[in-house]
Design an enzyme around this catalytic site. Structure first.
Site, mmCIF file in Angstrom:
data_model
loop_
_atom_site.group_PDB
_atom_site.id
_atom_site.type_symbol
_atom_site.label_atom_id
_atom_site.label_comp_id
_atom_site.label_asym_id
_atom_site.label_seq_id
_atom_site.Cartn_x
_atom_site.Cartn_y
_atom_site.Cartn_z
ATOM 1 N N ASP A 291 -73.264 59.211 -39.212
ATOM 2 C CA ASP A 291 -74.312 59.957 -39.919
ATOM 3 C C ASP A 291 -73.952 59.868 -41.388
ATOM 4 O O ASP A 291 -72.989 60.502 -41.832
ATOM 5 C CB ASP A 291 -74.350 61.411 -39.449
ATOM 6 C CG ASP A 291 -75.348 62.265 -40.221
ATOM 7 O OD1 ASP A 291 -75.955 61.776 -41.203
ATOM 8 O OD2 ASP A 291 -75.521 63.452 -39.859
ATOM 9 N N VAL A 292 -74.701 59.074 -42.156
ATOM 10 C CA VAL A 292 -74.303 58.807 -43.537
ATOM 11 C C VAL A 292 -74.334 60.044 -44.418
ATOM 12 O O VAL A 292 -73.736 60.052 -45.500
ATOM 13 C CB VAL A 292 -75.177 57.696 -44.181
ATOM 14 C CG1 VAL A 292 -74.985 56.382 -43.454
ATOM 15 C CG2 VAL A 292 -76.645 58.102 -44.244
ATOM 16 N N ASN B 249 -76.954 50.343 -46.246
ATOM 17 C CA ASN B 249 -78.361 50.043 -45.977
ATOM 18 C C ASN B 249 -79.155 51.240 -45.482
ATOM 19 O O ASN B 249 -80.371 51.304 -45.701
ATOM 20 C CB ASN B 249 -78.443 48.905 -44.947
ATOM 21 C CG ASN B 249 -79.808 48.805 -44.321
ATOM 22 O OD1 ASN B 249 -80.769 48.361 -44.945
ATOM 23 N ND2 ASN B 249 -79.919 49.252 -43.070
ATOM 24 N N TYR C 105 -89.362 58.675 -52.674
ATOM 25 C CA TYR C 105 -88.590 57.493 -52.278
ATOM 26 C C TYR C 105 -88.187 56.689 -53.505
ATOM 27 O O TYR C 105 -87.032 56.251 -53.627
ATOM 28 C CB TYR C 105 -89.446 56.644 -51.337
ATOM 29 C CG TYR C 105 -88.770 55.407 -50.807
ATOM 30 C CD1 TYR C 105 -87.720 55.501 -49.896
ATOM 31 C CD2 TYR C 105 -89.208 54.142 -51.189
ATOM 32 C CE1 TYR C 105 -87.121 54.354 -49.383
ATOM 33 C CE2 TYR C 105 -88.610 52.997 -50.682
ATOM 34 C CZ TYR C 105 -87.567 53.107 -49.790
ATOM 35 O OH TYR C 105 -86.963 51.980 -49.280
#
Length: 267
Positions: free
Chosen positions: A65-66, A92, A161
């Site tokens: 889990d980044v 990524n 984003y």
């Protein structure tokens, strides 16, 4: 031997279970690297790693889990133990939630900040610590972050984003400067992918229609093509091969750079 040959290199790709990340993992493996896919999706990640092994690559999966510090603290040592080192980290993993600015939801912005910005920052932290002199890998290497053409253009519906991917660009450049000044021996670069019709890319096109910016998802995609000098959407190998280049000795004197892989859309 080609300067793009990664034989003997050890790579970790976050968000590598599907989409662009899967394509990057496959491209790295084709270039000769051993690859660990680090993803929150255990079922998909294990299938992808198994597929790479079936194709003759050395590959494994670790849960990551980044957004969680303790998850990185577990995943990186696990990957190093499997690979026998670490030379390449591809940050990524990312998410996109479409919204007009007048309709933004605070929870959506926080989620993109956590995954796209915090996730990349933690990846840089643990990647640099592992690869710098004295680290558990300790032989230097390359980190490639995945930003977006959204960081370079003003396209409607993706303000949150765009902001987070712009932050990825800045993190990349500061990390490259710190790594160089402190003698870590780690090059840090990023790519700016254009729109690619993966599951995430297709959903973005559909969301553009849902919020009323285009009559249909197809017309949203057509509009992107119209803004792209090369006249087409991106393909997964377009992006994946650029990542291989930045990870390879072909980019040995490149650090702190952002490489557009967008067909000219962001020029």
């Amino acid at each position: 031997m080609s300067v793009y040959d990664l034989t003997g290199r050890k790579a970790v790709v976050t968000g590598g279970a599907r989409g662009l990340g899967e394509g990057m993992a496959r491209a790295l493996a084709r270039a000769g690297a051993a690859v660990v896919i680090a993803d929150i999706r255990e079922d998909l990640g294990k299938v992808t790693a198994g597929s790479l092994r079936d194709a003759g690559a050395r590959a494994e999966f670790v849960t990551l889990d980044v957004t969680a510090e303790d998850s990185w603290a577990q995943a990186v040592p696990q990957a190093i133990a499997y690979l026998g080192g670490l030379d390449i980290l591809v940050n990524n993993a990312g998410i996109e939630i479409t919204s007009l600015l007048v309709d933004i939801d605070a929870a959506d912005i926080r989620r993109m900040l956590e995954v796209n910005v915090l996730g990349t920052a933690l990846g840089l932290k643990h990647g640099l610590r592992a690869m710098r002199p004295g680290g558990p890998a300790g032989s230097g290497g390359a980190i490639v972050n995945v930003a977006s053409v959204a960081a370079t253009i003003a396209f409607p519906g993706i303000a949150g984003y765009s902001a987070t991917k712009s932050a990825v660009d800045r993190l990349t450049r500061v990390a490259a400067m710190e790594s160089g000044r402190l003698g870590y021996g780690v090059r840090v670069n990023c790519v700016y992918p254009g729109l690619v019709p993966t599951e995430m890319g297709n959903q973005l096109a559909q969301d553009m229609a849902t919020v009323g910016l285009f009559p249909s998802a197809q017309e949203a995609a057509t509009a992107v093509v119209g803004l792209t000098p090369l006249g087409r959407l991106g393909e997964v190998p377009d992006i994946a091969d650029a990542v291989v280049f930045l990870a390879s000795d072909g980019a040995r004197f490149i650090t702190g750079a952002g490489l557009p892989v967008d067909g000219g859309m962001g020029m």
